[in-house]
Design a protein around this motif. Structure first.
Motif, PDB file in Angstrom:
ATOM      1  N   PHE A 458       9.516  13.235   0.870  1.00  0.00           N
ATOM      2  CA  PHE A 458      10.010  13.425   1.423  1.00  0.00           C
ATOM      3  C   PHE A 458       9.460  12.744   2.965  1.00  0.00           C
ATOM      4  O   PHE A 458       9.863  12.277   4.157  1.00  0.00           O
ATOM      5  CB  PHE A 458      10.663  15.136   2.156  1.00  0.00           C
ATOM      6  CG  PHE A 458      10.796  15.764   2.978  1.00  0.00           C
ATOM      7  CD1 PHE A 458      12.126  15.472   3.934  1.00  0.00           C
ATOM      8  CD2 PHE A 458       9.813  15.930   3.901  1.00  0.00           C
ATOM      9  CE1 PHE A 458      12.371  15.340   5.223  1.00  0.00           C
ATOM     10  CE2 PHE A 458       9.939  16.569   5.069  1.00  0.00           C
ATOM     11  CZ  PHE A 458      11.814  16.258   5.936  1.00  0.00           C
ATOM     12  N   THR A 459       7.335  12.942   2.267  1.00  0.00           N
ATOM     13  CA  THR A 459       7.125  12.779   3.596  1.00  0.00           C
ATOM     14  C   THR A 459       7.148  11.227   3.973  1.00  0.00           C
ATOM     15  O   THR A 459       6.142  11.211   5.137  1.00  0.00           O
ATOM     16  CB  THR A 459       5.338  13.390   3.383  1.00  0.00           C
ATOM     17  OG1 THR A 459       5.285  13.224   1.864  1.00  0.00           O
ATOM     18  CG2 THR A 459       5.572  14.965   3.235  1.00  0.00           C
ATOM     19  N   ALA A 460       7.272  10.718   3.318  1.00  0.00           N
ATOM     20  CA  ALA A 460       7.683   8.695   3.723  1.00  0.00           C
ATOM     21  C   ALA A 460       8.692   8.907   4.504  1.00  0.00           C
ATOM     22  O   ALA A 460       9.728   7.441   4.551  1.00  0.00           O
ATOM     23  CB  ALA A 460       7.637   8.328   2.585  1.00  0.00           C
ATOM     24  N   SER A 461       9.602  10.248   4.669  1.00  0.00           N
ATOM     25  CA  SER A 461      10.782   9.902   6.088  1.00  0.00           C
ATOM     26  C   SER A 461      11.008  10.042   7.765  1.00  0.00           C
ATOM     27  O   SER A 461       9.940  10.392   7.819  1.00  0.00           O
ATOM     28  CB  SER A 461      12.168  10.825   4.894  1.00  0.00           C
ATOM     29  OG  SER A 461      11.396  11.673   5.461  1.00  0.00           O
ATOM     30  N   SER A 462      11.837   9.562   8.201  1.00  0.00           N
ATOM     31  CA  SER A 462      11.516   9.894   9.405  1.00  0.00           C
ATOM     32  C   SER A 462      11.928  10.980   9.872  1.00  0.00           C
ATOM     33  O   SER A 462      11.803  11.535  10.525  1.00  0.00           O
ATOM     34  CB  SER A 462      12.857   8.400  10.042  1.00  0.00           C
ATOM     35  OG  SER A 462      14.494   9.033   9.929  1.00  0.00           O
ATOM     36  N   ASP A 463      12.390  11.568   8.874  1.00  0.00           N
ATOM     37  CA  ASP A 463      12.729  13.217   9.132  1.00  0.00           C
ATOM     38  C   ASP A 463      11.037  13.742   9.182  1.00  0.00           C
ATOM     39  O   ASP A 463      11.049  15.075   9.775  1.00  0.00           O
ATOM     40  CB  ASP A 463      13.715  13.806   7.698  1.00  0.00           C
ATOM     41  CG  ASP A 463      15.153  13.116   8.242  1.00  0.00           C
ATOM     42  OD1 ASP A 463      15.277  13.173   9.275  1.00  0.00           O
ATOM     43  OD2 ASP A 463      16.221  13.638   7.283  1.00  0.00           O
ATOM     44  N   ALA A 464      10.434  13.600   8.157  1.00  0.00           N
ATOM     45  CA  ALA A 464       9.210  13.988   7.690  1.00  0.00           C
ATOM     46  C   ALA A 464       8.081  13.725   8.950  1.00  0.00           C
ATOM     47  O   ALA A 464       7.728  14.445   9.757  1.00  0.00           O
ATOM     48  CB  ALA A 464       8.126  13.390   6.843  1.00  0.00           C
ATOM     49  N   LEU A 482      -0.949   9.546   3.567  1.00  0.00           N
ATOM     50  CA  LEU A 482      -1.530   8.215   2.876  1.00  0.00           C
ATOM     51  C   LEU A 482       0.080   7.167   1.908  1.00  0.00           C
ATOM     52  O   LEU A 482      -0.182   5.719   2.048  1.00  0.00           O
ATOM     53  CB  LEU A 482      -2.396   7.940   1.696  1.00  0.00           C
ATOM     54  CG  LEU A 482      -3.854   7.795   2.061  1.00  0.00           C
ATOM     55  CD1 LEU A 482      -4.575   8.172   0.619  1.00  0.00           C
ATOM     56  CD2 LEU A 482      -3.963   6.580   2.830  1.00  0.00           C
ATOM     57  N   HIS A 483       1.020   7.893   1.680  1.00  0.00           N
ATOM     58  CA  HIS A 483       2.037   7.651   1.170  1.00  0.00           C
ATOM     59  C   HIS A 483       2.608   7.255   2.273  1.00  0.00           C
ATOM     60  O   HIS A 483       3.678   5.772   2.242  1.00  0.00           O
ATOM     61  CB  HIS A 483       2.863   8.314   0.259  1.00  0.00           C
ATOM     62  CG  HIS A 483       3.755   8.156  -0.015  1.00  0.00           C
ATOM     63  ND1 HIS A 483       4.120   7.558  -1.723  1.00  0.00           N
ATOM     64  CD2 HIS A 483       5.627   8.535   0.177  1.00  0.00           C
ATOM     65  CE1 HIS A 483       5.421   7.163  -1.849  1.00  0.00           C
ATOM     66  NE2 HIS A 483       5.701   7.899  -1.114  1.00  0.00           N
ATOM     67  N   MET A 484       2.622   7.817   3.636  1.00  0.00           N
ATOM     68  CA  MET A 484       4.065   7.388   4.604  1.00  0.00           C
ATOM     69  C   MET A 484       3.720   6.200   5.131  1.00  0.00           C
ATOM     70  O   MET A 484       3.948   5.425   5.680  1.00  0.00           O
ATOM     71  CB  MET A 484       3.484   8.423   5.577  1.00  0.00           C
ATOM     72  CG  MET A 484       4.439   7.730   7.069  1.00  0.00           C
ATOM     73  SD  MET A 484       5.945   6.755   6.898  1.00  0.00           S
ATOM     74  CE  MET A 484       6.393   8.863   6.981  1.00  0.00           C
ATOM     75  N   TRP A 485       1.882   5.576   4.948  1.00  0.00           N
ATOM     76  CA  TRP A 485       0.951   5.121   5.232  1.00  0.00           C
ATOM     77  C   TRP A 485       1.676   3.741   4.442  1.00  0.00           C
ATOM     78  O   TRP A 485       1.866   2.010   5.559  1.00  0.00           O
ATOM     79  CB  TRP A 485      -0.122   4.449   5.934  1.00  0.00           C
ATOM     80  CG  TRP A 485      -1.451   3.413   5.599  1.00  0.00           C
ATOM     81  CD1 TRP A 485      -1.925   2.924   4.716  1.00  0.00           C
ATOM     82  CD2 TRP A 485      -1.172   2.351   7.328  1.00  0.00           C
ATOM     83  NE1 TRP A 485      -2.171   1.927   5.569  1.00  0.00           N
ATOM     84  CE2 TRP A 485      -1.827   0.994   7.089  1.00  0.00           C
ATOM     85  CE3 TRP A 485       0.039   3.013   8.380  1.00  0.00           C
ATOM     86  CZ2 TRP A 485      -1.903   0.181   7.788  1.00  0.00           C
ATOM     87  CZ3 TRP A 485      -0.079   1.814   9.241  1.00  0.00           C
ATOM     88  CH2 TRP A 485      -1.104   0.562   9.488  1.00  0.00           C
ATOM     89  N   ASN A 486       1.348   3.582   2.984  1.00  0.00           N
ATOM     90  CA  ASN A 486       2.104   2.383   2.285  1.00  0.00           C
ATOM     91  C   ASN A 486       3.491   2.239   3.057  1.00  0.00           C
ATOM     92  O   ASN A 486       3.924   1.243   1.891  1.00  0.00           O
ATOM     93  CB  ASN A 486       1.873   3.276   1.375  1.00  0.00           C
ATOM     94  CG  ASN A 486      -0.081   3.113   1.171  1.00  0.00           C
ATOM     95  OD1 ASN A 486       0.042   2.350   1.430  1.00  0.00           O
ATOM     96  ND2 ASN A 486      -0.160   3.835  -0.196  1.00  0.00           N
TER      97      ASN A 486
END
Length: 498
Positions: A458-464, A482-486
């Motif tokens: 979830f933290t790799a989404s625009s919602d997050a 880091l997951h979001m950055w990737n």
């Protein structure tokens, strides 16, 4: 068009008639170099000794002949300097003192050394046609200079051969000897570190390491690096530094690991003002401060060895003996063999900074956006994950808007807005439609994944991204950052190339 069929061939004496091209060294100067130095350099840095071995084992192959040009009364080699250097050494091993014994041993296998005292060469009509040949064989630039590392290697070979720094200054008055010698010292300093990571040790023996030395030079030649480490070179050519060997080893590990991972290179460090350079200097500065706080950094001496840095080895004690019975002889206690100590490699440190190596903000984009990226590069993820996450959200939205402006597109006019306001979701939806229209199919899934929130995490989404900005109960950890950055990094790379 070159027509070499008309170029004459003649026999010339290897030692007396043929001269190496003193301009071939290309040390960014037009001054004449010493031929003995060139021969020595070709053996040390270009493996001319390998040719000596090849000739001694299979003979001198004549399918390619050296090309010479006549300069005044001399025949000068313009193509084949390494071969001619090898042949000169075969005739007189003493001209390369460092390799003399090895050359003398190798040529024992040559039935008739004197048969190689003269060779066939082809004469280029003039320097212009000789340059055309060199360009055709090696590069599109007829006189491409050596790389900085190659230039440094030339002078390092001179020092290794016993010449002093002051002798080199006198020998090459028009060359920036100081700079090249310093580079040679620094490369050796990095290579001399015990990195305790097999992957890093292997990297130092790879072609990738050699290709990355220009980026390394950009680091250690910078004022910031000198200020942090105190590394410099005095007037006698002696390297000095104000940090301990341990602290320098920690810094070198960070730099070499960055080179291995690919985020330290000439693109990410194309100037000292890039975000990646700023992040690196911040990390090195922190290591220096940590070294001082732990009492590791004492002022280094002229050789760069700080006093008290290396722990003293304990003195070995003689085996203890038991008290003997009356009249007896002392007997040593039996030694119990110790179990071998298993040394585990240190764990790979966690990522501290966002890798912005592939992100270059175009000059035409707003200065504010460049400032955001520079600040992002200096935020420590492990200490400030939520602040980093907030920055990522802001940068993603602003980068897409800057991309649209650069292409003279108004996102709001495309229908992607709420009451006239364009937010992150609107920007992502517009960009998705844009890449589809442009045929950039590789970007569809990354954008769709971030926009729709259909990714596994979830933290790799625009919602997050919106939640971290608005939801007072939402937070993230460094791994989620880091997951979001990737997830958004390929999107940012795309919009940074309008």
């Amino acid at each position: 068009m070159l027509d070499m069929s008309s170029w004459p061939e003649i026999q010339l004496g290897v030692l007396k008639d043929i001269h190496l091209d003193t301009k071939n060294v290309r040390l960014e100067t037009t001054s004449t170099q010493v031929e003995a130095d060139i021969i020595e350099d070709l053996f040390v840095n270009e493996d001319a000794f390998g040719l000596v071995l090849g000739i001694s084992q299979i003979g001198y192959l004549t399918h390619e002949v050296p090309i010479v040009v006549k300069r005044g009364t001399k025949y000068v080699v313009v193509e084949g300097n390494r071969r001619v250097a090898a042949l000169k050494a075969i005739q007189n091993p003493m001209i390369v003192p460092e390799f003399e014994a090895r050359v003398a041993t190798a040529i024992k296998n040559i039935p008739d050394v004197r048969a190689l005292s003269t060779i066939t060469v082809k004469i280029a009509p003039n320097q212009s046609q000789a340059d055309q040949l060199i360009a055709a064989l090696h590069t599109s630039n007829p006189r491409r200079p050596w790389t900085p590392t190659r230039q440094a290697a030339f002078f390092q070979a001179q020092i290794d051969a016993g010449r002093t720094y002051k002798q080199l200054l006198t020998r090459y008055p028009t060359v920036d000897v100081r700079r090249f010698v310093f580079r040679g010292y620094m490369v050796n300093l990095f290579k001399g570190i015990d990195y305790r990571e097999p992957a890093l040790d292997d990297f130092l023996d790879s072609k990738s390491w050699r290709r990355g030395l220009s980026a390394l030079a950009r680091i250690f030649e910078s004022k910031e690096f000198a200020d942090i480490t105190g590394i410099g070179m005095d007037d006698n050519g002696v390297l000095t530094k104000s940090i301990s060997d341990k602290t320098f080893a920690a810094m070198a590990t960070v730099i070499v690991r960055g080179m291995l991972d690919g985020n330290i290179n000439t693109r990410s460090l194309n100037t000292v003002n890039t975000p990646r350079f700023s992040a690196l200097m911040s990390e090195l500065r922190q290591l220096a401060e940590d070294g001082v706080s732990r009492g590791l950094d004492e002022v280094a001496g002229p050789g760069g060895d700080p006093g008290g840095d290396t722990p003293q080895q304990p003195q070995k004690q003689p085996p203890k003996v038991s008290e003997p019975p009356t009249g007896g002889t002392p007997q040593p206690k039996p030694q119990v063999p110790k179990k071998p100590t298993v040394v585990k490699p240190p764990p790979k440190p966690k990522t501290k900074y966002i890798d912005l190596g592939q992100i270059q903000v175009p000059d035409s984009y707003p200065l504010a956006l460049k400032t955001h990226y520079e600040e992002l590069s200096q935020i420590e993820i492990q200490r400030f994950p939520n602040a980093t996450f907030l920055m990522l959200r802001a940068i993603l939205e602003k980068s897409i808007k800057a991309f649209a402006d650069e292409n003279n597109i108004d996102i709001k006019s495309s229908g992607n807005n709420t009451k006239g306001f364009v937010q992150l979701g609107h920007a992502l939806t517009w960009l998705l439609d844009y890449v589809k229209a442009q045929g950039a199919t590789s970007l569809i899934q990354p954008i769709e994944g971030v926009r729709s929130g259909t990714l596994v995490n979830f933290t790799a989404s625009s919602d997050a991204l919106n939640a971290v900005n608005h939801n007072h109960k939402f937070r993230v950890d460094p791994d989620e950052v880091l997951h979001m950055w990737n997830s958004i990094e390929p999107i940012l790379r795309y919009v940074m190339k309008p």
